[in-house]
Motif scaffolding. Sequence first.
Motif, PDB file in Angstrom:
ATOM      1  N   VAL A   1     -56.663  19.823  20.101  1.00 20.07           N
ATOM      2  CA  VAL A   1     -56.337  18.413  20.346  1.00 20.07           C
ATOM      3  C   VAL A   1     -56.796  18.003  21.740  1.00 20.07           C
ATOM      4  O   VAL A   1     -57.394  16.943  21.936  1.00 20.07           O
ATOM      5  CB  VAL A   1     -54.814  18.169  20.186  1.00 20.07           C
ATOM      6  N   VAL A   2     -56.531  18.867  22.702  1.00 16.76           N
ATOM      7  CA  VAL A   2     -56.981  18.602  24.072  1.00 16.76           C
ATOM      8  C   VAL A   2     -58.504  18.595  24.136  1.00 16.76           C
ATOM      9  O   VAL A   2     -59.116  17.709  24.759  1.00 16.76           O
ATOM     10  CB  VAL A   2     -56.406  19.658  25.046  1.00 16.76           C
ATOM     11  N   ASP A   3     -59.141  19.548  23.480  1.00 11.16           N
ATOM     12  CA  ASP A   3     -60.604  19.625  23.493  1.00 11.16           C
ATOM     13  C   ASP A   3     -61.247  18.391  22.885  1.00 11.16           C
ATOM     14  O   ASP A   3     -62.317  17.948  23.332  1.00 11.16           O
ATOM     15  CB  ASP A   3     -61.071  20.869  22.728  1.00 11.16           C
ATOM     16  N   ALA A   4     -60.600  17.846  21.851  1.00 10.17           N
ATOM     17  CA  ALA A   4     -61.179  16.697  21.146  1.00 10.17           C
ATOM     18  C   ALA A   4     -61.018  15.394  21.909  1.00 10.17           C
ATOM     19  O   ALA A   4     -61.735  14.419  21.658  1.00 10.17           O
ATOM     20  CB  ALA A   4     -60.542  16.565  19.765  1.00 10.17           C
ATOM     21  N   ALA A   5     -60.093  15.345  22.842  1.00 12.39           N
ATOM     22  CA  ALA A   5     -59.864  14.122  23.608  1.00 12.39           C
ATOM     23  C   ALA A   5     -60.988  13.914  24.610  1.00 12.39           C
ATOM     24  O   ALA A   5     -61.499  14.872  25.198  1.00 12.39           O
ATOM     25  CB  ALA A   5     -58.524  14.209  24.335  1.00 12.39           C
ATOM     26  N   PRO A   6     -61.408  12.667  24.827  1.00 10.12           N
ATOM     27  CA  PRO A   6     -62.442  12.389  25.832  1.00 10.12           C
ATOM     28  C   PRO A   6     -62.051  12.946  27.197  1.00 10.12           C
ATOM     29  O   PRO A   6     -60.859  13.049  27.514  1.00 10.12           O
ATOM     30  CB  PRO A   6     -62.504  10.858  25.848  1.00 10.12           C
ATOM     31  N   ALA A   7     -63.039  13.318  27.999  1.00  8.73           N
ATOM     32  CA  ALA A   7     -62.777  13.950  29.288  1.00  8.73           C
ATOM     33  C   ALA A   7     -61.915  13.089  30.197  1.00  8.73           C
ATOM     34  O   ALA A   7     -61.151  13.604  31.011  1.00  8.73           O
ATOM     35  CB  ALA A   7     -64.095  14.295  29.978  1.00  8.73           C
ATOM     36  N   THR A   8     -62.045  11.775  30.060  1.00 11.56           N
ATOM     37  CA  THR A   8     -61.281  10.864  30.925  1.00 11.56           C
ATOM     38  C   THR A   8     -59.968  10.404  30.297  1.00 11.56           C
ATOM     39  O   THR A   8     -59.243   9.606  30.898  1.00 11.56           O
ATOM     40  CB  THR A   8     -62.127   9.630  31.255  1.00 11.56           C
ATOM     41  N   ALA A   9     -59.654  10.901  29.112  1.00 12.90           N
ATOM     42  CA  ALA A   9     -58.441  10.470  28.419  1.00 12.90           C
ATOM     43  C   ALA A   9     -57.196  10.892  29.194  1.00 12.90           C
ATOM     44  O   ALA A   9     -57.114  12.017  29.680  1.00 12.90           O
ATOM     45  CB  ALA A   9     -58.393  11.058  27.014  1.00 12.90           C
ATOM     46  N   PRO A  10     -56.211   9.993  29.335  1.00 13.80           N
ATOM     47  CA  PRO A  10     -54.992  10.352  30.057  1.00 13.80           C
ATOM     48  C   PRO A  10     -54.127  11.341  29.275  1.00 13.80           C
ATOM     49  O   PRO A  10     -53.890  11.169  28.077  1.00 13.80           O
ATOM     50  CB  PRO A  10     -54.274   9.012  30.228  1.00 13.80           C
ATOM     51  N   VAL A  11     -53.670  12.389  29.964  1.00 17.30           N
ATOM     52  CA  VAL A  11     -52.791  13.399  29.385  1.00 17.30           C
ATOM     53  C   VAL A  11     -51.445  13.315  30.102  1.00 17.30           C
ATOM     54  O   VAL A  11     -51.395  13.302  31.332  1.00 17.30           O
ATOM     55  CB  VAL A  11     -53.374  14.814  29.544  1.00 17.30           C
ATOM     56  N   THR A  12     -50.368  13.252  29.331  1.00 20.30           N
ATOM     57  CA  THR A  12     -49.029  13.200  29.916  1.00 20.30           C
ATOM     58  C   THR A  12     -48.257  14.447  29.540  1.00 20.30           C
ATOM     59  O   THR A  12     -48.169  14.800  28.363  1.00 20.30           O
ATOM     60  CB  THR A  12     -48.260  11.956  29.429  1.00 20.30           C
ATOM     61  N   VAL A  13     -47.716  15.104  30.544  1.00 15.52           N
ATOM     62  CA  VAL A  13     -46.867  16.278  30.327  1.00 15.52           C
ATOM     63  C   VAL A  13     -45.435  15.879  30.648  1.00 15.52           C
ATOM     64  O   VAL A  13     -45.146  15.415  31.750  1.00 15.52           O
ATOM     65  CB  VAL A  13     -47.299  17.457  31.216  1.00 15.52           C
TER      66      VAL A  13
END
Length: 394
Positions: free
Chosen positions: A133-145
């Motif tokens: 899922v992380v790999d498929a997201a665009p490089a600039t996509a925001p990730v929230t932990v």
Amino acid sequence: MTRKIDVLVVGGGYAGVMAANRLTRRDDVAVTLINPRRTFVERIRLHQVVGGSDDAVVDYQDVLAKSVRLVVDTVTRIDAAGRGVTLAAGGTVGYDYLIYAVGSGSADPGVPGAAEFAHPIASLEEAQRLRPVVDAAPATAPVTVVGAGPTGIETAAELAEAGRTVTLVCAGVLGPYLHERGRRSVAKRLASLGVTVLDGPGTKVTAVTRDAVRLDGGREVRSTVTIWTAGFGVPDLAGRSGLSTDELGRLLTDETLTSVDDVHILAAGDSAAPSNLPFRMSCQAATRIGAHAADTVLARIAGEQPAPINLGFFGQCISLGRRAGIFQFASRDDTANGLYIGGGPGAKLKEFVCQHTVKHLANEARKPGSLTWVKDDKRQELLRAKHAEALATR
């Protein structure tokens, strides 16, 4: 021929493997370990699975004593009266003593949308599902932990170091266990990696949607990938089997780790609640508690009085990407102090701890009884205070 004493260990994590290995000190004990996976999981590396730097898997032949019988299955019920367990694949396994070491996992977030749109990483399978899922997201996509404990901090740092745009939502204090000095060091490292840390009031998550995380302060954080690390739960096997548990479902035991219901059942690791005053969930505690549970069984077999558990701590280590980390020192009663090792040395010390935790298991497999640990006399003070409080409220 004299029948061997059958000891069953349910759960093959840090506590279960340590207990199983230590039990092999006696030749007249037959040890069976039941675990749903064929391989041992280094749970303290699951954030590395998400980041792609490790698979967090070790072959059982590298950490489990050769005389221990491994059964790959899941226990669905414990029959205390009949001294046996039912397996998911069918059939039963009997025992003379059982060590309950089922560990912990993800808890129900209890937040609208979290179960649907947020990704937990408390288990190997969850971390493995999240990786693509992380790999498929665009490089600039925001990730929230979400969650500012060790897992949340480590996951945020791992992904930020890989170039991801990461926001860490704390729902309160960053690294609650840490001393203020250690906390400042962690915050500085996260800032250098570009992690946006949202801590303090107004940072509790109230809802998760497909593309955002909403906070109780009214803020909405954009999020293409939301990772949930806040809170852990334990399997409900003990409760479903009619055994006494605490409010989270951990098996209630006395200070020897023996079930309050049955002298033939013991608990170890995250799923144990000795005197309803459980230790902090950690591999540091799990291995030692597993060893002590085994010692209690061995004492009973020998006709000796089992000793109460006496466990001290060193601290907590957290990786901050591959190039930095922190080892937060603590008093033996597990209270963090102002001493810490950070930066590159902190990263090396964290890796040393990860490697040597597995080495401790392997050493116990080769030489059962070799694991030792520091003591903490303050636990008895806590127990006396807890008892006095209980009497005062009657």
